[in-house]
Design a protein around this motif. Structure first.
Motif, PDB file in Angstrom:
ATOM      1  N   ASN A  85      -9.201   2.793 -34.224  1.00 45.99           N
ATOM      2  CA  ASN A  85     -10.158   2.032 -33.414  1.00 45.99           C
ATOM      3  C   ASN A  85      -9.707   1.966 -31.966  1.00 45.99           C
ATOM      4  N   GLU A  86      -8.423   1.693 -31.768  1.00 48.87           N
ATOM      5  CA  GLU A  86      -7.873   1.632 -30.409  1.00 48.87           C
ATOM      6  C   GLU A  86      -8.029   2.984 -29.705  1.00 48.87           C
ATOM      7  N   LEU A  87      -7.742   4.068 -30.416  1.00 48.98           N
ATOM      8  CA  LEU A  87      -7.864   5.389 -29.807  1.00 48.98           C
ATOM      9  C   LEU A  87      -9.318   5.716 -29.455  1.00 48.98           C
ATOM     10  N   THR A  88     -10.243   5.299 -30.306  1.00 48.05           N
ATOM     11  CA  THR A  88     -11.663   5.540 -30.042  1.00 48.05           C
ATOM     12  C   THR A  88     -12.119   4.785 -28.798  1.00 48.05           C
ATOM     13  N   HIS A  89     -11.704   3.534 -28.680  1.00 44.56           N
ATOM     14  CA  HIS A  89     -12.059   2.754 -27.488  1.00 44.56           C
ATOM     15  C   HIS A  89     -11.439   3.351 -26.230  1.00 44.56           C
ATOM     16  N   LEU A  90     -10.189   3.819 -26.343  1.00 45.07           N
ATOM     17  CA  LEU A  90      -9.535   4.455 -25.204  1.00 45.07           C
ATOM     18  C   LEU A  90     -10.287   5.705 -24.770  1.00 45.07           C
ATOM     19  N   ALA A  91     -10.722   6.514 -25.741  1.00 39.80           N
ATOM     20  CA  ALA A  91     -11.457   7.738 -25.421  1.00 39.80           C
ATOM     21  C   ALA A  91     -12.779   7.428 -24.732  1.00 39.80           C
ATOM     22  N   MET A  92     -13.484   6.398 -25.204  1.00 41.01           N
ATOM     23  CA  MET A  92     -14.743   5.993 -24.576  1.00 41.01           C
ATOM     24  C   MET A  92     -14.515   5.522 -23.149  1.00 41.01           C
ATOM     25  N   ASP A  93     -13.504   4.692 -22.961  1.00 44.20           N
ATOM     26  CA  ASP A  93     -13.207   4.156 -21.634  1.00 44.20           C
ATOM     27  C   ASP A  93     -12.812   5.268 -20.665  1.00 44.20           C
ATOM     28  N   TYR A  94     -12.000   6.208 -21.157  1.00 40.37           N
ATOM     29  CA  TYR A  94     -11.554   7.321 -20.310  1.00 40.37           C
ATOM     30  C   TYR A  94     -12.746   8.165 -19.862  1.00 40.37           C
ATOM     31  N   LYS A  95     -13.658   8.453 -20.786  1.00 38.61           N
ATOM     32  CA  LYS A  95     -14.817   9.286 -20.451  1.00 38.61           C
ATOM     33  C   LYS A  95     -15.715   8.592 -19.423  1.00 38.61           C
ATOM     34  N   ILE A  96     -15.872   7.289 -19.560  1.00 36.69           N
ATOM     35  CA  ILE A  96     -16.699   6.534 -18.610  1.00 36.69           C
ATOM     36  C   ILE A  96     -16.075   6.552 -17.213  1.00 36.69           C
ATOM     37  N   ASN A  97     -14.775   6.340 -17.147  1.00 34.86           N
ATOM     38  CA  ASN A  97     -14.092   6.220 -15.863  1.00 34.86           C
ATOM     39  C   ASN A  97     -13.799   7.551 -15.192  1.00 34.86           C
ATOM     40  N   HIS A  98     -13.585   8.603 -15.992  1.00 32.84           N
ATOM     41  CA  HIS A  98     -13.191   9.895 -15.425  1.00 32.84           C
ATOM     42  C   HIS A  98     -14.278  10.959 -15.544  1.00 32.84           C
ATOM     43  N   GLN A  99     -15.363  10.647 -16.251  1.00 36.99           N
ATOM     44  CA  GLN A  99     -16.473  11.587 -16.429  1.00 36.99           C
ATOM     45  C   GLN A  99     -16.027  12.894 -17.077  1.00 36.99           C
ATOM     46  N   THR A 100     -15.031  12.804 -17.942  1.00 40.58           N
ATOM     47  CA  THR A 100     -14.537  13.969 -18.677  1.00 40.58           C
ATOM     48  C   THR A 100     -13.872  13.489 -19.963  1.00 40.58           C
ATOM     49  N   PRO A 101     -13.886  14.281 -21.008  1.00 39.77           N
ATOM     50  CA  PRO A 101     -13.246  13.851 -22.261  1.00 39.77           C
ATOM     51  C   PRO A 101     -11.746  13.644 -22.089  1.00 39.77           C
ATOM     52  N   ILE A 102     -11.194  12.721 -22.841  1.00 41.75           N
ATOM     53  CA  ILE A 102      -9.778  12.397 -22.753  1.00 41.75           C
ATOM     54  C   ILE A 102      -8.922  13.553 -23.280  1.00 41.75           C
ATOM     55  N   PRO A 103      -7.803  13.871 -22.617  1.00 40.40           N
ATOM     56  CA  PRO A 103      -6.894  14.886 -23.163  1.00 40.40           C
ATOM     57  C   PRO A 103      -6.321  14.428 -24.517  1.00 40.40           C
ATOM     58  N   ILE A 104      -6.178  15.355 -25.432  1.00 43.42           N
ATOM     59  CA  ILE A 104      -5.709  15.005 -26.772  1.00 43.42           C
ATOM     60  C   ILE A 104      -4.255  14.541 -26.734  1.00 43.42           C
ATOM     61  N   ARG A 105      -3.452  15.112 -25.854  1.00 41.78           N
ATOM     62  CA  ARG A 105      -2.070  14.670 -25.727  1.00 41.78           C
ATOM     63  C   ARG A 105      -2.000  13.199 -25.305  1.00 41.78           C
ATOM     64  N   THR A 106      -2.937  12.762 -24.457  1.00 39.32           N
ATOM     65  CA  THR A 106      -2.976  11.363 -24.039  1.00 39.32           C
ATOM     66  C   THR A 106      -3.220  10.448 -25.229  1.00 39.32           C
ATOM     67  N   LEU A 107      -4.130  10.837 -26.108  1.00 38.88           N
ATOM     68  CA  LEU A 107      -4.393  10.048 -27.313  1.00 38.88           C
ATOM     69  C   LEU A 107      -3.167   9.975 -28.215  1.00 38.88           C
ATOM     70  N   ALA A 108      -2.512  11.118 -28.417  1.00 39.13           N
ATOM     71  CA  ALA A 108      -1.324  11.141 -29.269  1.00 39.13           C
ATOM     72  C   ALA A 108      -0.215  10.286 -28.669  1.00 39.13           C
ATOM     73  N   ASN A 109      -0.054  10.356 -27.366  1.00 42.41           N
ATOM     74  CA  ASN A 109       0.975   9.563 -26.704  1.00 42.41           C
ATOM     75  C   ASN A 109       0.679   8.068 -26.821  1.00 42.41           C
ATOM     76  N   TYR A 110      -0.591   7.694 -26.693  1.00 38.48           N
ATOM     77  CA  TYR A 110      -0.974   6.283 -26.807  1.00 38.48           C
ATOM     78  C   TYR A 110      -0.736   5.768 -28.224  1.00 38.48           C
ATOM     79  N   ALA A 111      -1.085   6.580 -29.228  1.00 38.83           N
ATOM     80  CA  ALA A 111      -0.811   6.198 -30.613  1.00 38.83           C
ATOM     81  C   ALA A 111       0.685   6.025 -30.835  1.00 38.83           C
ATOM     82  N   SER A 112       1.467   6.911 -30.246  1.00 40.29           N
ATOM     83  CA  SER A 112       2.918   6.816 -30.348  1.00 40.29           C
ATOM     84  C   SER A 112       3.432   5.507 -29.762  1.00 40.29           C
TER      85      SER A 112
END
Length: 206
Positions: free
Chosen positions: A71-98
């Motif tokens: 859930n946290e990763l999904t919200h992060l991906a949504m927020d990133y796309k809104i703010n940066h107008q591009t999909p979140i890098p997958i490494r960023t998601l993995a690092n955040y989960a870590s």
């Protein structure tokens, strides 16, 4: 995927999840059995979580822990796309989960995930994230859960560097089905998805 550990404090993670990288995209596959120790709690559990159209994750471990993190990763991906107008890098998601799992110590989250997809920076890629907060990039394939020893054998035998997406789907299904024959924590059928640059997230009928 278990709802709990047993009374002796030994963690049991009954499931099989598989991820495969190809030049065209990635394949994620899981079984459907949800267990609590030796009890089958659900026979149609969904263990693949769509984070965004370009990335998804497999679920292994304690259900509530894995769902909270995803859930946290999904919200992060949504927020990133809104703010940066591009999909979140997958490494960023993995690092955040870590980070989430590392800083939960000493009360660790019982979660082990394969995060896979396609992005502009790395192309098709898998990351494995475990409950200690360790994460590694996987360039070929990965498996988690109690059925993973059997699945790894099938993947090692069938994978090749030039494997096509369609052949990777067949290999992932074969790996999960083989695990289901030998692992009591895995069963009830197979779910498979593919992610490519052209089509994004797609469910495969098995």
């Amino acid at each position: 995927m278990d709802r709990a550990s047993n009374q002796r404090g030994v963690l049991t993670t009954g499931t099989t999840t598989v991820g495969i990288v190809t030049k065209e995209g990635v394949v994620l596959a899981t079984d459907r059995r949800v267990t609590a120790g030796y009890y089958i709690a659900h026979r149609k559990g969904k263990k693949i979580w769509k984070i965004d159209n370009h990335v998804a994750a497999t679920m292994s471990g304690a259900v509530a822990d894995v769902q909270m993190i995803l859930n946290e990763l999904t919200h992060l991906a949504m927020d990133y796309k809104i703010n940066h107008q591009t999909p979140i890098p997958i490494r960023t998601l993995a690092n955040y989960a870590s980070v989430i799992m590392f800083y939960s110590r000493p009360m660790i989250y019982i979660a082990h995930m394969i995060i896979g997809g396609v992005d502009g920076e790395e192309g098709p890629v898998l990351y494995a994230v475990d409950w200690y907060g360790s994460f590694t990039r996987e360039d070929r394939f990965m498996s988690t859960g109690s059925g993973s020893p059997t699945a790894f054998g099938v993947l090692e035998d069938g994978y090749r560097d030039d494997i096509t997406l369609n052949d990777a789907v067949k290999l992932a299904i074969r790996a999960v089905k083989a695990a289901m024959l030998h692992d009591p924590g895995s069963g009830e059928g197979v779910d498979v998805i593919t992610i490519t640059k052209e089509s994004g997230y797609s469910e495969v009928q098995v």
